[in-house]
Scaffold this active site. Sequence first.
Site, mmCIF file in Angstrom:
data_model
loop_
_atom_site.group_PDB
_atom_site.id
_atom_site.type_symbol
_atom_site.label_atom_id
_atom_site.label_comp_id
_atom_site.label_asym_id
_atom_site.label_seq_id
_atom_site.Cartn_x
_atom_site.Cartn_y
_atom_site.Cartn_z
ATOM 1 N N HIS A 272 -1.332 -2.228 14.735
ATOM 2 C CA HIS A 272 0.312 -2.800 14.334
ATOM 3 C C HIS A 272 1.034 -3.288 15.769
ATOM 4 O O HIS A 272 1.476 -2.512 16.220
ATOM 5 C CB HIS A 272 1.027 -1.944 13.511
ATOM 6 C CG HIS A 272 0.130 -1.419 12.452
ATOM 7 N ND1 HIS A 272 -0.738 -0.505 12.346
ATOM 8 C CD2 HIS A 272 0.557 -1.841 10.945
ATOM 9 C CE1 HIS A 272 -1.138 -0.298 11.028
ATOM 10 N NE2 HIS A 272 -0.531 -1.115 10.335
ATOM 11 N N HIS B 161 3.126 -7.690 11.785
ATOM 12 C CA HIS B 161 3.101 -6.089 11.461
ATOM 13 C C HIS B 161 1.882 -5.543 11.569
ATOM 14 O O HIS B 161 1.798 -4.571 12.318
ATOM 15 C CB HIS B 161 3.630 -5.912 9.906
ATOM 16 C CG HIS B 161 3.293 -4.512 9.277
ATOM 17 N ND1 HIS B 161 4.174 -3.674 9.531
ATOM 18 C CD2 HIS B 161 2.369 -4.138 8.813
ATOM 19 C CE1 HIS B 161 3.481 -2.414 9.143
ATOM 20 N NE2 HIS B 161 2.448 -2.723 8.659
ATOM 21 N N HIS C 104 6.429 22.799 -16.844
ATOM 22 C CA HIS C 104 6.647 23.633 -16.016
ATOM 23 C C HIS C 104 5.478 24.470 -15.639
ATOM 24 O O HIS C 104 5.350 25.552 -14.511
ATOM 25 C CB HIS C 104 7.713 24.486 -16.437
ATOM 26 C CG HIS C 104 9.064 23.976 -15.990
ATOM 27 N ND1 HIS C 104 9.430 22.790 -16.513
ATOM 28 C CD2 HIS C 104 10.240 24.295 -15.441
ATOM 29 C CE1 HIS C 104 10.669 22.265 -16.225
ATOM 30 N NE2 HIS C 104 11.018 23.262 -15.529
HETATM 31 C C1 LIG Z 1 3.912 6.722 2.445
HETATM 32 C C2 LIG Z 1 3.340 5.321 2.820
HETATM 33 N N1 LIG Z 1 3.185 4.219 2.055
HETATM 34 C C3 LIG Z 1 2.801 3.260 2.680
HETATM 35 C C4 LIG Z 1 2.271 3.146 3.721
HETATM 36 C C5 LIG Z 1 1.575 1.801 4.343
HETATM 37 N N2 LIG Z 1 2.597 1.088 5.208
HETATM 38 C C6 LIG Z 1 2.124 1.095 6.609
HETATM 39 S S1 LIG Z 1 3.540 0.219 7.325
HETATM 40 C C7 LIG Z 1 4.276 -0.085 5.763
HETATM 41 C C8 LIG Z 1 5.328 -1.231 5.925
HETATM 42 C C9 LIG Z 1 6.454 -0.539 6.926
HETATM 43 O O1 LIG Z 1 7.396 -1.390 6.856
HETATM 44 P P1 LIG Z 1 8.588 -0.966 8.087
HETATM 45 O O2 LIG Z 1 9.057 0.293 8.056
HETATM 46 O O3 LIG Z 1 9.471 -2.309 7.867
HETATM 47 O O4 LIG Z 1 7.597 -1.618 9.350
HETATM 48 P P2 LIG Z 1 7.492 -2.905 10.241
HETATM 49 O O5 LIG Z 1 6.497 -3.771 9.601
HETATM 50 O O6 LIG Z 1 9.018 -3.251 10.649
HETATM 51 O O7 LIG Z 1 6.953 -2.476 11.394
HETATM 52 C C10 LIG Z 1 3.488 0.265 4.671
HETATM 53 C C11 LIG Z 1 3.920 -0.196 3.459
HETATM 54 C C12 LIG Z 1 2.353 4.209 4.669
HETATM 55 N N3 LIG Z 1 1.991 4.379 5.848
HETATM 56 N N4 LIG Z 1 3.245 5.262 4.159
#
Ligand SMILES: Cc1ncc(C[n+]2csc(CCOP(=O)(O)OP(=O)(O)O)c2C)c(N)n1
Length: 647
Positions: free
Chosen positions: A27, A258, A458
């Site tokens: 990333h 990203h 529960h």
């Molecule tokens: C609980 C969880 N759900 C989904 C993901 C997969 N995931 C990793 S980054 C991301 C998007 C994050 O967006 P943002 O925080 O805005 O990061 P940016 O793209 O700006 O770096 C997702 C959905 C994860 N790591 N953890």
Amino acid sequence: MNKLHNDLANCIRFLSIDAVQRANSGHPGMPMGMADVATVLFKDFLNFNPKNPSWINRDRFVLSAGHGSMLLYSLLYLTGYKSVSLNDIKNFRQLDSICAGHPEYHPNTGIETTTGPLGQGISNAVGFAISEEILKKKVGKNKIDHKTYVLAGDGCLMEGISHEALSLAGHLKLKNLILLFDNNSISIDGPTSLAVSDDHEKRFKSYGWNYLKINGHNYKEIFKALKKAQKSKNPIAISCKTTIGYGSPNKSGKASSHGSPLGEDEIKLVRKKLKWKYESFEIPNDLLNEWKKIGEKASKKARKHESKYKKILTNNKILNSFNDSIEKTKNNYLESLKPLATRKSSEMFLDIVSKLPNLIGGSADLAGSNNTKTKDHKIIKPGKFSGNYIHYGVREHAMCGIMNGIALHSDLIPYGGTFLIFSDYCKPSIRLAAMMKQRVIYVFTHDSIGLGEDGPTHQPIEQLTSLRSIPNLNVFRPADLIETFECWQLAIENKNSPSVIALTRQGTNPVRAKSSSKNESSAGAYEILRIGDDIKVTIISSGSETSLACDIGHKLATESIYSKVISMPCQELFDQQSESYKNKVLAETDLIVSIEASETSYWKKYTGINGLNFGINDFGKSAPYKEIYNHFNLNSESIVKKIKEKL
Ligand SMILES: Cc1ncc(C[n+]2csc(CCOP(=O)(O)OP(=O)(O)O)c2C)c(N)n1
Ligand SMILES: [Mg+2]
């Protein structure tokens, strides 16, 4: 524009770009976007010591947006941590590299916690901040006085756990907590407007946080905001408006930066745009020196302070000092031998050890039901941290994430309660505690259909199986007071594993007629009853069903069928015993039977396919609990009958 600042930030950007490109996975967008904020933070604010990463009074830096791990690895390398070399960065995402895809906690490396599931880091940071306040109160501001910084993105703030954790942090007035919000309005699927239209400022303010808004690429604004944050009387969020993938002509501001390598062609364009004339992974000496100077300056400052600090809490010996009281309570119990709920036994144990200086209790609004709060506990209140008990509110997930932060911070031992059924609301954080080898203790009461009338919503059925499937988690289900005390002691003494202690709501009959100085539960399973010489059946059981198993043993004996009963309070500890011990316990009879008022699949590894598994493979029922046991044929008549049929 400040050239030096830009150059320093670009070191982070290009290390991240190059590492992701070389790994062909990762990333780049977040590190490129947050490089400016991170540079100002590490250069001018963060107290840290690359030469002694676990210096207790360091500021904590938590990367909740763990996908941006290259930001952290770059900073650690650049500021001179031994833990991360340039070679490690070149090995980003490769087997056994410290530079894993997402930060994975390694003690003494500058990586404070494992993040990956978004939002966990926010709750960890709240735990760090609470711990700092508690320790400060214990040893004084001249020894402990630091901040916790957490970098969180749009995704972290969309996660439900962020609401729970931010809300509690605001309530407690954690003024030592600073959240850096990477407000780039982009996540994986595209612009965040696809899914969210929260007013972040109003949201934070309603929790009791302060909130600042800055341009996250303007170092003066970043500096001013961080300066202001040092003096905040409440937790504070700094919304940093940034451009994801900053510097990439074709991918900045877009979701495409990203989570994939930018590509060789695009990287050339970024080099041109940011006027970076160096090869991949090349950090010119003058800039590397500037970064090293930042690390050395921080080290020097830290060293001056370190001398003030001596280890605050040494506690294993202290636990031993409670031994007399523990034995006395056990003996009193053995004289009366009355039925007692194991949650009550647990409270009696906590009554004795609540003065353990580093035990921090709590519950998610079920203190009275979980029996986690004793008469001697002092409550932690907004801005007042001299207590040792946290009312987490109805926030199970955050409670467990916060407990991870507390355990990671120093020598504090957090325990927290809820109903076993709601372990499902805790599971992501429990898993991370196990992965990070942290001593976190979960007091999960109401551990079966034995809770009765609250009914199937529960009544835990598959929860024990699910918890037992987590590596490095000890799941204890003690049968009576003696075992409850033993399990608690094992949980407190085990520094490298979290523990679940599953406890009954209803009274259980004593099964250990005699205490012994030996902690029998430490082997995970042991023989608790043997009737007759020529035994034909082995009955294994846990928790509230152990006394039922003993009844069954006696009933079978009246029909000249002889058996032994094995109490198994902890499968994980039993699995670690020697082969000869395991054989002694389990290989004596052809027929092995398990009894536990829960889903049965994990018992099959002990009983084999020819064994019998008495349990519940359906949702529970709402009724007085004895009727529910009968409904599921969990009584001595039905079980004796089935064992006889099998024989
Ligand atoms: C609980 C969880 N759900 C989904 C993901 C997969 N995931 C990793 S980054 C991301 C998007 C994050 O967006 P943002 O925080 O805005 O990061 P940016 O793209 O700006 O770096 C997702 C959905 C994860 N790591 N953890
Ligand atoms: Mg984003």
